[in-house]
Design an enzyme around this catalytic site. Structure first.
Site, PDB file in Angstrom:
ATOM      1  N   VAL A 190      59.232  20.441  90.921  1.00 30.28           N
ATOM      2  CA  VAL A 190      60.607  20.312  91.429  1.00 30.28           C
ATOM      3  C   VAL A 190      61.083  21.578  92.140  1.00 30.28           C
ATOM      4  O   VAL A 190      61.946  21.514  93.013  1.00 30.28           O
ATOM      5  CB  VAL A 190      61.610  19.953  90.303  1.00 30.28           C
ATOM      6  CG1 VAL A 190      61.313  18.588  89.725  1.00 30.28           C
ATOM      7  CG2 VAL A 190      61.639  21.022  89.204  1.00 30.28           C
ATOM      8  N   ALA A 221      70.758  32.663  83.056  1.00 28.24           N
ATOM      9  CA  ALA A 221      71.270  32.704  84.430  1.00 28.24           C
ATOM     10  C   ALA A 221      71.040  31.368  85.133  1.00 28.24           C
ATOM     11  O   ALA A 221      71.932  30.832  85.798  1.00 28.24           O
ATOM     12  CB  ALA A 221      70.590  33.826  85.207  1.00 28.24           C
ATOM     13  N   TYR A 273      66.691  32.605  81.909  1.00 29.17           N
ATOM     14  CA  TYR A 273      66.977  31.205  81.542  1.00 29.17           C
ATOM     15  C   TYR A 273      68.486  30.987  81.449  1.00 29.17           C
ATOM     16  O   TYR A 273      69.016  29.972  81.926  1.00 29.17           O
ATOM     17  CB  TYR A 273      66.295  30.905  80.206  1.00 29.17           C
ATOM     18  CG  TYR A 273      66.261  29.450  79.805  1.00 29.17           C
ATOM     19  CD1 TYR A 273      65.502  28.524  80.509  1.00 29.17           C
ATOM     20  CD2 TYR A 273      66.955  29.005  78.680  1.00 29.17           C
ATOM     21  CE1 TYR A 273      65.446  27.189  80.113  1.00 29.17           C
ATOM     22  CE2 TYR A 273      66.902  27.679  78.274  1.00 29.17           C
ATOM     23  CZ  TYR A 273      66.148  26.780  79.000  1.00 29.17           C
ATOM     24  OH  TYR A 273      66.083  25.453  78.608  1.00 29.17           O
TER      25      TYR A 273
END
Length: 243
Positions: A61, A156, A154
């Site tokens: 992704v 952030a 993580y």
């Protein structure tokens, strides 16, 4: 054919969400995965066992070109398919103290959560708006709401996703498209198996880790028509650890 896409759908919370959506039999389930094809096929088998339909889609992704290519090919092969539900669940952790954090550990975590949200949601958003119906659910984390030491990257990434959720919700609400975030605390998955559960349980008012199925129940509700007046919300599911 009405579809729901779940990114990072092969394992953990993603798998539980695919199974829960399959139980409701409203959607053909698109199970996205990046690397573990065996796990993705296991999830697909469970979806089919429940009498639902689904397929697996391999792409990272965080990689814009790859996401575009795979989704474009899928849409061309399924011209009548309509994606109504997007669950942006894919995420990775690269924990460590910020003072020693490598740039690639910062980038990879941000890219998967934040670019992943952009790449998948942006691909489908115009179609959702044209159809005047949609459900976008972003998986964030207690780390993105309160911040967690050792997870600055993580925190952030997930904190940014909280802001994106609130902003996009306001843009698309008139078209009957809702955008919400789900913020799990400590849930029993591969991601938390290294944690000392006995030690951490003492911090959790409910005195236990959550189950992936409990998170999936909440996501399934937000993915349904029952939740049509809830948008721009961040729903914490953490046993009271941050309330």
């Amino acid at each position: 054919m009405k579809c729901a896409i779940v990114t990072g759908g092969s394992r953990g919370i993603g798998r539980a969400i695919c199974i829960k959506l399959a139980e409701e039999k409203n959607y053909h389930i698109l199970i996205n995965y990046a690397s573990n094809e065996t796990a993705a096929n296991e999830t697909l088998a469970k979806v089919k066992e429940l009498g639902a339909t689904g397929e697996i889609l391999k792409f990272d992704v965080g990689n814009t070109e790859e996401t575009q290519a795979v989704l474009t090919e899928w849409q061309e092969n399924n011209p009548d398919a309509v994606v109504e539900v997007i669950v942006n669940n894919a995420g990775i952790t690269r924990d460590g103290l910020f003072m020693w954090m490598q740039k690639e550990d910062w980038n990879s975590v941000i890219n998967t959560s934040l670019d992943g949200f952009f790449n998948v949601t942006n691909f489908f958003i115009q179609k959702l708006l044209r159809n005047k119906y949609g459900r976008i659910i972003n998986m964030v984390s207690v780390s993105g709401v309160k911040g967690t030491a050792g997870q600055t990257n993580y925190s952030a990434a997930k904190g940014a996703l909280v802001g994106a959720t609130k902003a996009l919700a306001q843009e698309v609400a008139k078209r009957n498209v809702t955008v919400n975030a789900v913020a799990p605390g400590f849930i029993k998955t591969d991601m938390t198996q290294e944690f000392n559960e006995e030690e951490l349980k003492a911090m959790i008012p409910a005195n236990r880790f959550g189950e992936a199925e409990e998170v999936a129940d909440l996501v399934a509700f937000l993915a349904s028509r029952k939740s049509s007046y809830i948008t721009g919300e961040v729903i914490n599911i953490n046993g009271g650890i941050y309330s």
